[in-house]
Write an enzyme that holds these catalytic residues in place. Sequence first.
Site: not given
Length: 307
Positions: A205, A224
């Site tokens: 991420k 996310d």
Amino acid sequence: MPRGQVPRQPARTGRQDKVRAAQSASSKKARVERSAGDKDARVGTGAFARPAPTGRQKKGRQKTTPKPASPLSGKVSGKPKAYNPIAPDRVADILQRLDHLYPNVTCALTHSSAWELVVATILSAQSTDVNVNRVTPELFRKYPTVQAFAALTPEQLEPDVRSTGFFRNKSKSVVGAAKKIVADFGGQVPDDMEKLLTLPGVARKTANVVLGSWFGKAEGVVVDTHVHRISRRLELTKQNDPVKIEQDLMKVIPREKWILFSHQIIHHGRKLCIARKPKCAECSLENLCHAGDKTWSTVDMHPDAKV
Ligand code: SF4
């Protein structure tokens, strides 16, 4: 009853005399009658005879009229057509509407360098961007370079990042990443997925955020909490693991949209498609969405759609 006549009793053997014979005789009779009835029906003379079929109907069974299909049942004029939530047309429609809703969105974390973006993204785990943006200006004023962070111990950094939550782990990650960047990459944040993933506290991420938002490189899709939730609501994935969600998104979304898509979905998640009670009545994607936790809907829930 006349005297002397005893009513018939059940046989002591437990078997009823002649019952089997009587049953067999009555079933034979019934068969004969049914057969006669069938003949009657065929010639149209029986009491319950149906009209004899004529013309082409004689050869086969009568066709039943197909029921009209529900618009979301995936059936069109009697032909079953499976509902495909990742059909290219549907995905293109979603992307088009996101472009219309959020045309020029960018990363919401305040930063002025790749390193600052690494720090802000590490701090944003389990926290809001607003919260992180409250902390980072003072943090970057106090420690203006990656070398300044690398000279710290995690304990020294903890008070500065305490309000973002999980501050001990985050301090360890930030200081560890700074030391690694100084020691192995000449003080420069690498623009390469594999190298970024060697930094402490940096997973896909954070690496995707840095590569996409700072270096403009589409190496993957940022997953996310917003992208995780909304991708499932829009049925772009059925997975729960961020890495598998990212793989699914990379398959259905064109590469040139990977960076923008994440930003758009993150904004959508903050503005309308919030975790609890999404504002579906205000959402432009509403008639494409069959999320199980919609708060308002103009479309039937597709039986395959669930979140
Ligand atoms: S309709 Fe509701 S659940 Fe679906 S994307 Fe829009 S806000 Fe989210």
